[in-house]
Design a protein around this motif. Structure first.
Motif, PDB file in Angstrom:
ATOM      1  N   MET A 118       0.859  -1.178   0.000  1.00 26.20           N
ATOM      2  CA  MET A 118       0.000   0.000   0.000  1.00 26.20           C
ATOM      3  C   MET A 118       0.893   1.225   0.000  1.00 26.20           C
ATOM      4  O   MET A 118       1.878   1.271   0.711  1.00 26.20           O
ATOM      5  CB  MET A 118      -0.869  -0.004   1.255  1.00 26.20           C
ATOM      6  CG  MET A 118      -1.759   1.207   1.357  1.00 26.20           C
ATOM      7  SD  MET A 118      -2.993   0.956   2.658  1.00 26.20           S
ATOM      8  CE  MET A 118      -3.782   2.551   2.629  1.00 26.20           C
ATOM      9  N   ARG A 119       0.566   2.196  -0.850  1.00 25.61           N
ATOM     10  CA  ARG A 119       1.355   3.423  -0.847  1.00 25.61           C
ATOM     11  C   ARG A 119       0.471   4.644  -1.052  1.00 25.61           C
ATOM     12  O   ARG A 119      -0.641   4.545  -1.561  1.00 25.61           O
ATOM     13  CB  ARG A 119       2.442   3.369  -1.922  1.00 25.61           C
ATOM     14  CG  ARG A 119       1.924   3.148  -3.325  1.00 25.61           C
ATOM     15  CD  ARG A 119       2.997   3.429  -4.364  1.00 25.61           C
ATOM     16  NE  ARG A 119       3.217   4.862  -4.515  1.00 25.61           N
ATOM     17  CZ  ARG A 119       3.672   5.424  -5.643  1.00 25.61           C
ATOM     18  NH1 ARG A 119       3.963   4.688  -6.690  1.00 25.61           N
ATOM     19  NH2 ARG A 119       3.828   6.717  -5.715  1.00 25.61           N
ATOM     20  N   GLY A 120       1.011   5.786  -0.618  1.00 31.50           N
ATOM     21  CA  GLY A 120       0.298   7.042  -0.810  1.00 31.50           C
ATOM     22  C   GLY A 120       0.928   7.819  -1.946  1.00 31.50           C
ATOM     23  O   GLY A 120       2.074   7.562  -2.336  1.00 31.50           O
ATOM     24  N   TYR A 121       0.181   8.763  -2.484  1.00 29.52           N
ATOM     25  CA  TYR A 121       0.659   9.605  -3.590  1.00 29.52           C
ATOM     26  C   TYR A 121       0.694  11.062  -3.142  1.00 29.52           C
ATOM     27  O   TYR A 121      -0.072  11.479  -2.270  1.00 29.52           O
ATOM     28  CB  TYR A 121      -0.266   9.469  -4.804  1.00 29.52           C
ATOM     29  CG  TYR A 121      -0.172   8.096  -5.426  1.00 29.52           C
ATOM     30  CD1 TYR A 121       0.619   7.863  -6.552  1.00 29.52           C
ATOM     31  CD2 TYR A 121      -0.835   7.010  -4.855  1.00 29.52           C
ATOM     32  CE1 TYR A 121       0.730   6.600  -7.099  1.00 29.52           C
ATOM     33  CE2 TYR A 121      -0.728   5.736  -5.402  1.00 29.52           C
ATOM     34  CZ  TYR A 121       0.055   5.544  -6.518  1.00 29.52           C
ATOM     35  OH  TYR A 121       0.166   4.281  -7.054  1.00 29.52           O
ATOM     36  N   HIS A 122       1.591  11.808  -3.782  1.00 32.78           N
ATOM     37  CA  HIS A 122       1.709  13.252  -3.538  1.00 32.78           C
ATOM     38  C   HIS A 122       1.792  13.561  -2.044  1.00 32.78           C
ATOM     39  O   HIS A 122       2.713  13.120  -1.393  1.00 32.78           O
ATOM     40  CB  HIS A 122       0.589  14.001  -4.264  1.00 32.78           C
ATOM     41  CG  HIS A 122       0.718  13.852  -5.757  1.00 32.78           C
ATOM     42  ND1 HIS A 122      -0.077  13.034  -6.501  1.00 32.78           N
ATOM     43  CD2 HIS A 122       1.629  14.378  -6.615  1.00 32.78           C
ATOM     44  CE1 HIS A 122       0.311  13.059  -7.779  1.00 32.78           C
ATOM     45  NE2 HIS A 122       1.348  13.866  -7.863  1.00 32.78           N
ATOM     46  N   GLY A 123       0.824  14.293  -1.501  1.00 33.29           N
ATOM     47  CA  GLY A 123       0.866  14.658  -0.082  1.00 33.29           C
ATOM     48  C   GLY A 123       0.937  13.459   0.859  1.00 33.29           C
ATOM     49  O   GLY A 123       1.361  13.569   2.015  1.00 33.29           O
ATOM     50  N   GLY A 204       4.053  19.368   0.775  1.00 31.20           N
ATOM     51  CA  GLY A 204       4.143  20.356  -0.294  1.00 31.20           C
ATOM     52  C   GLY A 204       4.146  19.750  -1.694  1.00 31.20           C
ATOM     53  O   GLY A 204       4.194  20.475  -2.690  1.00 31.20           O
ATOM     54  N   ASN A 205       4.091  18.418  -1.774  1.00 29.19           N
ATOM     55  CA  ASN A 205       4.115  17.761  -3.085  1.00 29.19           C
ATOM     56  C   ASN A 205       2.687  17.663  -3.629  1.00 29.19           C
ATOM     57  O   ASN A 205       2.002  16.667  -3.462  1.00 29.19           O
ATOM     58  CB  ASN A 205       4.760  16.364  -2.938  1.00 29.19           C
ATOM     59  CG  ASN A 205       4.969  15.692  -4.274  1.00 29.19           C
ATOM     60  OD1 ASN A 205       4.748  16.294  -5.335  1.00 29.19           O
ATOM     61  ND2 ASN A 205       5.372  14.426  -4.231  1.00 29.19           N
ATOM     62  N   VAL A 206       2.259  18.741  -4.241  1.00 26.34           N
ATOM     63  CA  VAL A 206       0.873  18.869  -4.694  1.00 26.34           C
ATOM     64  C   VAL A 206       0.810  18.549  -6.184  1.00 26.34           C
ATOM     65  O   VAL A 206       1.610  19.066  -6.963  1.00 26.34           O
ATOM     66  CB  VAL A 206       0.390  20.319  -4.426  1.00 26.34           C
ATOM     67  CG1 VAL A 206      -0.973  20.567  -5.024  1.00 26.34           C
ATOM     68  CG2 VAL A 206       0.392  20.603  -2.935  1.00 26.34           C
TER      69      VAL A 206
HETATM   70  C1  LIG Z   1       5.552  13.693  -5.485  1.00 31.54           C
HETATM   71  O1  LIG Z   1       4.502  12.742  -5.622  1.00 31.54           O
HETATM   72  C2  LIG Z   1       4.583  11.925  -6.770  1.00 31.54           C
HETATM   73  C3  LIG Z   1       3.327  11.069  -6.808  1.00 31.54           C
HETATM   74  O2  LIG Z   1       3.175  10.361  -5.609  1.00 31.54           O
HETATM   75  C4  LIG Z   1       5.867  11.112  -6.716  1.00 31.54           C
HETATM   76  O3  LIG Z   1       5.966  10.322  -7.887  1.00 31.54           O
HETATM   77  C5  LIG Z   1       7.064  12.053  -6.611  1.00 31.54           C
HETATM   78  O4  LIG Z   1       8.236  11.297  -6.461  1.00 31.54           O
HETATM   79  C6  LIG Z   1       6.892  12.988  -5.433  1.00 31.54           C
HETATM   80  N1  LIG Z   1       7.964  13.979  -5.460  1.00 31.54           N
HETATM   81  C7  LIG Z   1       8.675  14.282  -4.384  1.00 31.54           C
HETATM   82  C8  LIG Z   1       9.711  15.330  -4.566  1.00 31.54           C
HETATM   83  O5  LIG Z   1       8.510  13.737  -3.292  1.00 31.54           O
END
Ligand SMILES: *[C@@H]1O[C@H](CO)[C@@H](O)[C@H](O)[C@H]1NC(C)=O
Ligand SMILES: *[C@@H]1O[C@H](CO)[C@@H](O)[C@H](O)[C@H]1NC(C)=O
Ligand SMILES: *[C@@H]1O[C@H](CO)[C@@H](O)[C@H](O)[C@H]1NC(C)=O
Ligand SMILES: CC(=O)N[C@H]1CO[C@H](CO)[C@@H](O)[C@@H]1O
Length: 258
Positions: A118-123, A204-206
């Protein structure tokens, strides 16, 4: 009652809170909430995945956990032996997942070894979890599915949107939601110490889609009526009756297994 107390202390003391209340929350207040950032308590989502006997139950529970304004919708696909479940926030509010406008919050993948990642994306990108065998929700999804649109064998039917929204409104007005928000708060402190700087920096990863959504909320002023902040400004009782308040009729229930 609070107001009375403040007034009895004199006009100058009362002026602060009254002015703040009239001005409403600022855009920055809203943008700083986990709901605006699309962050969600992924430990509770994982537990819901393990406990739910149907997609409907899982969808309802995930939306109870989430504190943002959009609905969380799910879809599942199969590639050979690999099964994938995704959770997205419906940022454009049309009750279906649009890759071009919505934002993916998490995925749960079952590999050929029958184990789960299980993984999360972006934030939520700080979150990674591996867990062992069990059929969990996928069994139900496969058995119940007709093959759905675009190779997804399950996606939340758009017709469920209104019902899901109503269930969630009822839930958010109930004391059970107070229990959920304290669980979310302790999840946050757990992650802050466990995932450390990755936890902080992922905020901050939006995604591009979320950033468009945020500027739309800003321009339209919709952020002022957001549930993500209106809750924290209202005085909630500290009732912990976690089992209470599940609205929406007897057909649904949440089993809180340990
Ligand atoms: C930001 O989120 C995306 C999607 O989850 C990921 O692929 C990417 O590595 C992340 N970037 C940073 C700088 O953490
Ligand atoms: C929930 O509370 C809000 C604000 O107090 C109210 O406008 C709304 O009608 C309530 N909804 C339900 C389903 O009780
Ligand atoms: C939403 O995300 C998708 C996939 O990353 C991208 O193709 C699309 O252009 C984005 N839409 C907006 C409005 O940023
Ligand atoms: C991840 C998440 O949803 N966190 C929220 C949990 O609840 C607390 C208290 O309401 C919020 O401050 C968090 O943002």
């Amino acid at each position: 009652m609070r107001l009375g107390t403040a007034l009895s202390l004199g006009g100058i003391v009362a002026a602060g809170p009254l002015i703040a209340a009239c001005g409403g929350p600022s855009y920055d207040d809203w943008a700083a909430t986990d709901g605006a950032a699309g962050r969600i308590n992924l430990d509770d989502v994982q537990q819901a995945f393990k406990d739910s006997d149907s997609a409907t139950e899982f969808e309802r529970r995930v939306n109870e956990i989430y504190e943002g304004d959009g609905l969380i919708l799910i879809r599942a696909s199969q590639d050979g032996q690999t099964l994938t479940l995704e959770g997205w926030e419906d940022l454009n509010n049309d009750n279906e997942i649009d890759d071009a406008a919505d934002d993916q919050l998490f995925s749960i993948v079952r590999g050929s070894d029958n184990e789960y990642d299980m993984r999360g994306y972006h934030g939520n990108g700080y979150y990674n979890s591996h867990f062992g065998a069990g059929d969990f929700l996928f069994t139900y999804l496969i058995i119940s599915s007709l093959s759905g649109p675009r190779g997804y064998y399950y996606s939340t039917p758009p017709s469920r949107g209104t019902e899901m929204r109503n269930q969630r409104t009822t839930y958010r007005n109930s004391s059970a939601y107070g229990g959920q928000t304290s669980r979310n708060a302790s999840y946050n402190s757990r992650q802050a110490s466990f995932a450390g700087s990755r936890y902080q920096s992922s905020r901050g990863n939006v995604s591009g889609n979320r950033s468009s959504y945020q500027s739309t909320q800003r321009t339209s002023g919709s952020f002022r009526t957001s549930n993500s902040i209106s809750r924290s400004s209202s005085v909630r009782s500290s009732s912990r009756s976690f089992g209470g308040g599940f609205g929406g009729g007897g057909a649904f229930r949440v089993r809180l297994r340990s």
